[in-house]
Design a protein around this motif. Structure first.
Motif, PDB file in Angstrom:
ATOM      1  N   SER A   1       0.846  -1.177   0.000  1.00 20.40           N
ATOM      2  CA  SER A   1       0.000   0.000   0.000  1.00 20.40           C
ATOM      3  C   SER A   1       0.885   1.233   0.000  1.00 20.40           C
ATOM      4  O   SER A   1       2.070   1.167   0.299  1.00 20.40           O
ATOM      5  CB  SER A   1      -0.938  -0.007   1.204  1.00 20.40           C
ATOM      6  N   GLY A   2       0.296   2.344  -0.360  1.00 26.96           N
ATOM      7  CA  GLY A   2       1.053   3.580  -0.401  1.00 26.96           C
ATOM      8  C   GLY A   2       0.188   4.731  -0.867  1.00 26.96           C
ATOM      9  O   GLY A   2      -1.040   4.654  -0.837  1.00 26.96           O
ATOM     10  N   ARG A   3       0.854   5.766  -1.331  1.00 29.23           N
ATOM     11  CA  ARG A   3       0.165   6.962  -1.792  1.00 29.23           C
ATOM     12  C   ARG A   3       0.883   7.510  -3.017  1.00 29.23           C
ATOM     13  O   ARG A   3       2.113   7.542  -3.065  1.00 29.23           O
ATOM     14  CB  ARG A   3       0.130   8.028  -0.704  1.00 29.23           C
ATOM     15  N   VAL A   4       0.088   7.971  -3.993  1.00 30.69           N
ATOM     16  CA  VAL A   4       0.628   8.590  -5.196  1.00 30.69           C
ATOM     17  C   VAL A   4       0.249  10.063  -5.155  1.00 30.69           C
ATOM     18  O   VAL A   4      -0.932  10.403  -4.992  1.00 30.69           O
ATOM     19  CB  VAL A   4       0.077   7.928  -6.468  1.00 30.69           C
ATOM     20  N   THR A   5       1.256  10.923  -5.278  1.00 29.64           N
ATOM     21  CA  THR A   5       1.024  12.364  -5.201  1.00 29.64           C
ATOM     22  C   THR A   5       1.667  13.078  -6.383  1.00 29.64           C
ATOM     23  O   THR A   5       2.465  12.498  -7.117  1.00 29.64           O
ATOM     24  CB  THR A   5       1.629  12.941  -3.899  1.00 29.64           C
ATOM     25  N   GLU A   6       1.311  14.350  -6.513  1.00 28.73           N
ATOM     26  CA  GLU A   6       1.966  15.199  -7.504  1.00 28.73           C
ATOM     27  C   GLU A   6       3.211  15.787  -6.857  1.00 28.73           C
ATOM     28  O   GLU A   6       3.140  16.351  -5.752  1.00 28.73           O
ATOM     29  CB  GLU A   6       1.027  16.329  -7.944  1.00 28.73           C
ATOM     30  N   ALA A   7       4.354  15.616  -7.519  1.00 31.03           N
ATOM     31  CA  ALA A   7       5.610  16.176  -7.010  1.00 31.03           C
ATOM     32  C   ALA A   7       5.475  17.690  -6.910  1.00 31.03           C
ATOM     33  O   ALA A   7       4.903  18.331  -7.775  1.00 31.03           O
ATOM     34  CB  ALA A   7       6.767  15.796  -7.922  1.00 31.03           C
ATOM     35  N   GLY A   8       5.978  18.249  -5.855  1.00 32.48           N
ATOM     36  CA  GLY A   8       5.950  19.698  -5.675  1.00 32.48           C
ATOM     37  C   GLY A   8       4.761  20.171  -4.862  1.00 32.48           C
ATOM     38  O   GLY A   8       4.906  21.015  -4.002  1.00 32.48           O
ATOM     39  N   THR A   9       3.569  19.614  -5.113  1.00 35.44           N
ATOM     40  CA  THR A   9       2.384  20.063  -4.377  1.00 35.44           C
ATOM     41  C   THR A   9       1.968  19.084  -3.280  1.00 35.44           C
ATOM     42  O   THR A   9       1.347  19.483  -2.309  1.00 35.44           O
ATOM     43  CB  THR A   9       1.178  20.256  -5.312  1.00 35.44           C
ATOM     44  N   GLY A  10       2.285  17.799  -3.466  1.00 34.10           N
ATOM     45  CA  GLY A  10       1.884  16.793  -2.496  1.00 34.10           C
ATOM     46  C   GLY A  10       0.422  16.402  -2.591  1.00 34.10           C
ATOM     47  O   GLY A  10      -0.075  15.622  -1.790  1.00 34.10           O
ATOM     48  N   ALA A  11      -0.282  16.931  -3.604  1.00 33.35           N
ATOM     49  CA  ALA A  11      -1.696  16.596  -3.781  1.00 33.35           C
ATOM     50  C   ALA A  11      -1.836  15.154  -4.244  1.00 33.35           C
ATOM     51  O   ALA A  11      -1.073  14.684  -5.082  1.00 33.35           O
ATOM     52  CB  ALA A  11      -2.331  17.537  -4.805  1.00 33.35           C
ATOM     53  N   GLY A  12      -2.809  14.452  -3.693  1.00 32.98           N
ATOM     54  CA  GLY A  12      -3.054  13.068  -4.084  1.00 32.98           C
ATOM     55  C   GLY A  12      -3.504  12.970  -5.530  1.00 32.98           C
ATOM     56  O   GLY A  12      -4.225  13.842  -6.020  1.00 32.98           O
ATOM     57  N   LEU A  13      -3.074  11.921  -6.228  1.00 29.77           N
ATOM     58  CA  LEU A  13      -3.459  11.695  -7.623  1.00 29.77           C
ATOM     59  C   LEU A  13      -4.380  10.476  -7.699  1.00 29.77           C
ATOM     60  O   LEU A  13      -3.915   9.340  -7.678  1.00 29.77           O
ATOM     61  CB  LEU A  13      -2.230  11.474  -8.498  1.00 29.77           C
ATOM     62  N   PRO A  14      -5.692  10.711  -7.802  1.00 31.02           N
ATOM     63  CA  PRO A  14      -6.624   9.590  -7.821  1.00 31.02           C
ATOM     64  C   PRO A  14      -6.655   8.829  -9.141  1.00 31.02           C
ATOM     65  O   PRO A  14      -6.994   7.658  -9.163  1.00 31.02           O
ATOM     66  CB  PRO A  14      -7.967  10.244  -7.537  1.00 31.02           C
ATOM     67  N   ASN A  15      -6.329   9.442 -10.237  1.00 34.89           N
ATOM     68  CA  ASN A  15      -6.432   8.794 -11.553  1.00 34.89           C
ATOM     69  C   ASN A  15      -5.102   8.191 -11.987  1.00 34.89           C
ATOM     70  O   ASN A  15      -4.587   8.490 -13.043  1.00 34.89           O
ATOM     71  CB  ASN A  15      -6.939   9.803 -12.591  1.00 34.89           C
ATOM     72  N   THR A  16      -4.558   7.337 -11.137  1.00 35.94           N
ATOM     73  CA  THR A  16      -3.268   6.703 -11.370  1.00 35.94           C
ATOM     74  C   THR A  16      -3.453   5.192 -11.465  1.00 35.94           C
ATOM     75  O   THR A  16      -4.283   4.631 -10.764  1.00 35.94           O
ATOM     76  CB  THR A  16      -2.308   7.017 -10.200  1.00 35.94           C
ATOM     77  N   ALA A  17      -2.681   4.566 -12.317  1.00 38.35           N
ATOM     78  CA  ALA A  17      -2.644   3.107 -12.359  1.00 38.35           C
ATOM     79  C   ALA A  17      -1.342   2.658 -11.719  1.00 38.35           C
ATOM     80  O   ALA A  17      -0.285   3.206 -12.026  1.00 38.35           O
ATOM     81  CB  ALA A  17      -2.728   2.606 -13.799  1.00 38.35           C
ATOM     82  N   ILE A  18      -1.423   1.688 -10.832  1.00 38.93           N
ATOM     83  CA  ILE A  18      -0.240   1.102 -10.218  1.00 38.93           C
ATOM     84  C   ILE A  18      -0.153  -0.332 -10.725  1.00 38.93           C
ATOM     85  O   ILE A  18      -1.073  -1.119 -10.523  1.00 38.93           O
ATOM     86  CB  ILE A  18      -0.301   1.132  -8.676  1.00 38.93           C
ATOM     87  N   TRP A  19       0.930  -0.636 -11.411  1.00 42.11           N
ATOM     88  CA  TRP A  19       1.131  -1.941 -12.042  1.00 42.11           C
ATOM     89  C   TRP A  19       2.187  -2.686 -11.252  1.00 42.11           C
ATOM     90  O   TRP A  19       3.275  -2.168 -11.030  1.00 42.11           O
ATOM     91  CB  TRP A  19       1.565  -1.706 -13.479  1.00 42.11           C
ATOM     92  N   LEU A  20       1.867  -3.886 -10.809  1.00 46.73           N
ATOM     93  CA  LEU A  20       2.800  -4.711 -10.051  1.00 46.73           C
ATOM     94  C   LEU A  20       3.035  -5.996 -10.828  1.00 46.73           C
ATOM     95  O   LEU A  20       2.084  -6.719 -11.122  1.00 46.73           O
ATOM     96  CB  LEU A  20       2.219  -5.060  -8.679  1.00 46.73           C
ATOM     97  N   ASN A  21       4.274  -6.255 -11.168  1.00 49.50           N
ATOM     98  CA  ASN A  21       4.594  -7.451 -11.946  1.00 49.50           C
ATOM     99  C   ASN A  21       5.690  -8.230 -11.236  1.00 49.50           C
ATOM    100  O   ASN A  21       6.764  -7.700 -10.958  1.00 49.50           O
ATOM    101  CB  ASN A  21       5.039  -7.082 -13.359  1.00 49.50           C
ATOM    102  N   ARG A  22       5.410  -9.476 -10.949  1.00 51.08           N
ATOM    103  CA  ARG A  22       6.392 -10.340 -10.296  1.00 51.08           C
ATOM    104  C   ARG A  22       7.530 -10.611 -11.275  1.00 51.08           C
ATOM    105  O   ARG A  22       7.299 -10.935 -12.435  1.00 51.08           O
ATOM    106  CB  ARG A  22       5.715 -11.635  -9.866  1.00 51.08           C
ATOM    107  N   THR A  23       8.779 -10.514 -10.810  1.00 55.54           N
ATOM    108  CA  THR A  23       9.925 -10.675 -11.699  1.00 55.54           C
ATOM    109  C   THR A  23      10.210 -12.134 -12.021  1.00 55.54           C
ATOM    110  O   THR A  23      10.898 -12.427 -12.984  1.00 55.54           O
ATOM    111  CB  THR A  23      11.186 -10.016 -11.109  1.00 55.54           C
ATOM    112  N   GLY A  24       9.706 -13.064 -11.224  1.00 52.28           N
ATOM    113  CA  GLY A  24       9.867 -14.491 -11.500  1.00 52.28           C
ATOM    114  C   GLY A  24       8.503 -15.115 -11.726  1.00 52.28           C
ATOM    115  O   GLY A  24       7.480 -14.453 -11.605  1.00 52.28           O
ATOM    116  N   PRO A  25       8.478 -16.400 -12.074  1.00 50.58           N
ATOM    117  CA  PRO A  25       7.189 -17.035 -12.364  1.00 50.58           C
ATOM    118  C   PRO A  25       6.331 -17.145 -11.100  1.00 50.58           C
ATOM    119  O   PRO A  25       6.885 -17.304 -10.023  1.00 50.58           O
ATOM    120  CB  PRO A  25       7.573 -18.405 -12.891  1.00 50.58           C
ATOM    121  N   PRO A  26       5.036 -17.037 -11.196  1.00 51.81           N
ATOM    122  CA  PRO A  26       4.297 -16.682 -12.420  1.00 51.81           C
ATOM    123  C   PRO A  26       4.306 -15.173 -12.614  1.00 51.81           C
ATOM    124  O   PRO A  26       4.212 -14.424 -11.647  1.00 51.81           O
ATOM    125  CB  PRO A  26       2.881 -17.189 -12.135  1.00 51.81           C
ATOM    126  N   GLN A  27       4.409 -14.727 -13.830  1.00 45.62           N
ATOM    127  CA  GLN A  27       4.461 -13.288 -14.124  1.00 45.62           C
ATOM    128  C   GLN A  27       3.078 -12.792 -14.526  1.00 45.62           C
ATOM    129  O   GLN A  27       2.833 -12.455 -15.675  1.00 45.62           O
ATOM    130  CB  GLN A  27       5.479 -12.995 -15.214  1.00 45.62           C
TER     131      GLN A  27
END
Length: 105
Positions: A1-27
């Motif tokens: 879990s975490g938070r995505v913000t705009e650099a400089g303002t610290g405002a939260g960015l709700p329209n963000t996609a966070i992609w997590l891909n395992r580096t080993g199988p299964p990918q």
């Protein structure tokens, strides 16, 4: 879990996609999307190393640990039963974000 913000303002960015891909199988890539404040929670992750990519329209994409590309991305390590927190990103706006809109005739 975490938070995505705009650099400089610290405002939260709700329209963000966070992609997590395992580096080993299964990918099998997993996705997460933050709420209105930019906070997100990923689905349960099996143990392994993951590449985490943050993307939002109008912002430069970023990989976990403030890395610009997948070649230099810091892997997110997940061990059994572990809950990872503070997997944050501060995205920089692209140049076109600053351009004023022009009315078309």
């Amino acid at each position: 879990s975490g938070r995505v913000t705009e650099a400089g303002t610290g405002a939260g960015l709700p329209n963000t996609a966070i992609w997590l891909n395992r580096t080993g199988p299964p990918q099998e890539p997993l996705f997460s999307f933050p709420g209105n404040t930019g906070h997100y929670r990923s689905p349960a992750l099996p143990p392994g190393d993951y590449t985490v990519w943050f993307f939002a329209v109008g912002y430069f994409p970023q990989f976990y640990d403030n890395r610009p590309d997948s070649a230099t991305a810091t892997p997110l390590q997940v061990t059994g039963g572990q809950i990872r927190t503070q997997v944050d990103a501060a995205l920089n706006p692209t140049y076109d974000t600053y351009l004023p809109s022009v009315a078309r005739p």
